[in-house]
Write a protein that holds these residues in place. Structure first.
Motif, PDB file in Angstrom:
ATOM      1  N   MET A 138       0.804  -1.231   0.000  1.00  0.00           N
ATOM      2  CA  MET A 138       0.000   0.000   0.000  1.00  0.00           C
ATOM      3  C   MET A 138       0.832   1.274   0.000  1.00  0.00           C
ATOM      4  SD  MET A 138      -3.280  -0.908   2.406  1.00  0.00           S
ATOM      5  CE  MET A 138      -2.430  -1.617   3.814  1.00  0.00           C
ATOM      6  N   LYS A 139       2.155   1.123   0.035  1.00  0.00           N
ATOM      7  CA  LYS A 139       3.051   2.273   0.162  1.00  0.00           C
ATOM      8  C   LYS A 139       3.326   2.878  -1.211  1.00  0.00           C
ATOM      9  CE  LYS A 139       7.417   3.220   2.453  1.00  0.00           C
ATOM     10  NZ  LYS A 139       8.575   2.585   3.086  1.00  0.00           N
TER      11      LYS A 139
ATOM     12  N   GLU B  59     -13.163  -2.494  -1.043  1.00  0.00           N
ATOM     13  CA  GLU B  59     -12.797  -1.875   0.230  1.00  0.00           C
ATOM     14  C   GLU B  59     -13.722  -2.367   1.353  1.00  0.00           C
ATOM     15  OE1 GLU B  59     -13.418   2.331   2.549  1.00  0.00           O
ATOM     16  OE2 GLU B  59     -13.225   2.424   0.367  1.00  0.00           O
TER      17      GLU B  59
ATOM     18  N   THR C 247     -11.105   1.076  -2.749  1.00  0.00           N
ATOM     19  CA  THR C 247     -12.387   1.741  -2.986  1.00  0.00           C
ATOM     20  C   THR C 247     -13.508   0.732  -3.202  1.00  0.00           C
ATOM     21  OG1 THR C 247     -11.920   1.792  -5.353  1.00  0.00           O
ATOM     22  CG2 THR C 247     -11.387   3.786  -4.097  1.00  0.00           C
TER      23      THR C 247
ATOM     24  N   ARG D 266       0.919   2.986  12.258  1.00  0.00           N
ATOM     25  CA  ARG D 266      -0.229   3.298  11.398  1.00  0.00           C
ATOM     26  C   ARG D 266      -1.353   2.312  11.678  1.00  0.00           C
ATOM     27  NH1 ARG D 266       1.576   6.321   6.854  1.00  0.00           N
ATOM     28  NH2 ARG D 266      -0.342   5.755   5.741  1.00  0.00           N
TER      29      ARG D 266
ATOM     30  N   THR E 138      -1.596   0.733  -5.501  1.00  0.00           N
ATOM     31  CA  THR E 138      -1.697  -0.308  -4.477  1.00  0.00           C
ATOM     32  C   THR E 138      -1.644  -1.663  -5.150  1.00  0.00           C
ATOM     33  OG1 THR E 138      -3.073   1.136  -3.133  1.00  0.00           O
ATOM     34  CG2 THR E 138      -3.152  -1.198  -2.614  1.00  0.00           C
TER      35      THR E 138
ATOM     36  N   ASP F 266      -7.424   1.987   8.646  1.00  0.00           N
ATOM     37  CA  ASP F 266      -7.419   3.330   8.041  1.00  0.00           C
ATOM     38  C   ASP F 266      -6.684   3.305   6.703  1.00  0.00           C
ATOM     39  OD1 ASP F 266      -8.827   4.306  10.150  1.00  0.00           O
ATOM     40  OD2 ASP F 266      -7.115   5.257  11.148  1.00  0.00           O
ATOM     41  N   ASP F 267      -5.568   2.602   6.662  1.00  0.00           N
ATOM     42  CA  ASP F 267      -4.808   2.508   5.408  1.00  0.00           C
ATOM     43  C   ASP F 267      -5.617   1.792   4.323  1.00  0.00           C
ATOM     44  OD1 ASP F 267      -2.766   3.844   6.597  1.00  0.00           O
ATOM     45  OD2 ASP F 267      -1.228   2.317   6.269  1.00  0.00           O
TER      46      ASP F 267
ATOM     47  N   LYS G 258      -8.810   1.694   4.097  1.00  0.00           N
ATOM     48  CA  LYS G 258      -9.871   2.612   3.681  1.00  0.00           C
ATOM     49  C   LYS G 258      -9.349   3.685   2.731  1.00  0.00           C
ATOM     50  CE  LYS G 258     -13.108   2.189   7.550  1.00  0.00           C
ATOM     51  NZ  LYS G 258     -13.490   2.721   8.874  1.00  0.00           N
ATOM     52  N   SER G 259      -8.141   4.167   2.966  1.00  0.00           N
ATOM     53  CA  SER G 259      -7.653   5.236   2.097  1.00  0.00           C
ATOM     54  C   SER G 259      -7.064   4.705   0.786  1.00  0.00           C
ATOM     55  CB  SER G 259      -6.651   6.129   2.834  1.00  0.00           C
ATOM     56  OG  SER G 259      -5.464   5.420   3.066  1.00  0.00           O
ATOM     57  N   GLU G 260      -6.641   3.445   0.763  1.00  0.00           N
ATOM     58  CA  GLU G 260      -6.019   2.897  -0.455  1.00  0.00           C
ATOM     59  C   GLU G 260      -6.990   2.146  -1.367  1.00  0.00           C
ATOM     60  OE1 GLU G 260      -2.869   3.388  -1.485  1.00  0.00           O
ATOM     61  OE2 GLU G 260      -2.549   4.655   0.267  1.00  0.00           O
TER      62      GLU G 260
END
Length: 318
Positions: free
Chosen positions: A25-26, A75, A71, A60, A30, A64-65, A67-69
């Motif tokens: 995810m970095k 998701e 969709t 981290r 992704t 949350d990661d 959810k942000s990465e």
């Protein structure tokens, strides 16, 4: 002993998994494949360990990661897999009764299918997590006989399975017959009390006896004599008394049958049953609908969402 498709992964290394997820995810873009492969092949307890290692190593929050990465439905599925098992149902119920409108489908599915022990656990967790009484919340958002049946199920006082008394079986079957088929208008209360409090093995015998007395399956009578949310709830309870995996096979079948997919239901059932009885659910779906769960998912979904669901499904039943 489990009839789930997802079991503990071995050899398991929470830190290695956390590192692989962080790497996936970095930076730009992704690597969804890595995310879905790891999360669908570890059981819930292991996923919680990964989340804890993730926080320890990187400071981290894994959810949350995600959810942000990620969709969309993919998701939703990944985040659902990360929800601790014991919170899963309480969370689903909270969201079913929050805001405008109540999702009766979710209330029905969960409260009709969970064991008394599971219901007691849900109430406790609900109180701890949301500092609210689940029964109060549900009664505030529902009404009529539908509400009363939910309240009976929430008491989680169904008789434990034991020796079945033929006399009582006969008596209950007669009471239901008189309350439904023989009565002008229906005595819903009798259905609620008997279906909500008698033991599973007792009720299975009552249903057989009912058929003998009336010439109808109890489902046919409920279908004819009741309507709306109450009808759906009583039918769900009867189906779960007969067979919980068969009930979920039907639920999954109808979530994908016809135009459009009820993804919320598909995700909820696949995630919540993956470690309990998804193998039995697959078998029942094959038997009762001549369909394979694997092929239905294949046909009805797409992308990473489909890949992840197929891995959870764990194989085809040709």
């Amino acid at each position: 002993y489990t009839r789930g498709t997802v079991t503990a992964f071995s050899p398991f290394d929470a830190r290695a998994d956390a590192e692989a997820l962080r790497k996936a995810m970095k930076g730009l873009g992704t690597d969804e494949e890595t995310v879905l492969k790891i999360l669908t092949s570890r059981n819930n307890a292991q996923r919680q360990e990964i989340a804890s290692a993730f926080k320890t190593l990187f400071g981290r929050d894994l959810v949350d990661d995600l959810k942000s990465e990620l969709t969309g439905k993919f998701e939703t599925l990944m985040v659902s897999l990360m929800r601790p098992t014991y919170i899963f149902d309480a969370h689903a119920l909270k969201h079913a009764i929050k805001g405008a409108g109540t999702n009766e489908k979710v209330l029905t599915e969960i409260l009709a299918s969970r064991t008394p022990e599971e219901v007691r656990n849900i109430k406790q967790v609900y109180l701890q997590e949301y500092e609210a009484n689940l029964e109060d919340k549900i009664t505030g958002e529902t009404s009529g006989y539908f509400q009363r049946m939910l309240v009976v199920l929430l008491q989680a006082n169904r008789d434990p399975d034991g020796r079945v008394d033929d006399g009582l079986v006969e008596q209950d079957a007669q009471v239901l017959f008189r309350a439904g088929e023989l009565k002008w208008g229906t005595d819903e209360e009798k259905f609620i009390t008997i279906l909500g409090t008698r033991s599973v093995s007792h009720l299975r015998r009552v249903f057989d006896k009912y058929m003998t007395i009336s010439g109808f399956q109890i489902e046919e009578t409920i279908d004819r004599e009741t309507s709306g949310d109450l009808e759906k709830l009583l039918l769900a309870v009867v189906k779960c008394i007969r067979s919980v995996p068969a009930y979920f096979a039907e639920t999954l079948y109808y979530s994908m049958k016809g135009a459009g997919t009820d993804d919320d239901t598909l995700i909820r059932v696949m995630v919540s049953r993956s470690e309990i009885d998804l193998l039995d659910i697959r078998k029942e779906l094959r038997k009762n609908f001549a369909k394979s769960l694997h092929q239905m998912i294949q046909k009805d979904t797409s992308g990473d969402y489909r890949k992840a669901l197929l891995l959870l499904c764990g194989g085809d039943d040709e």
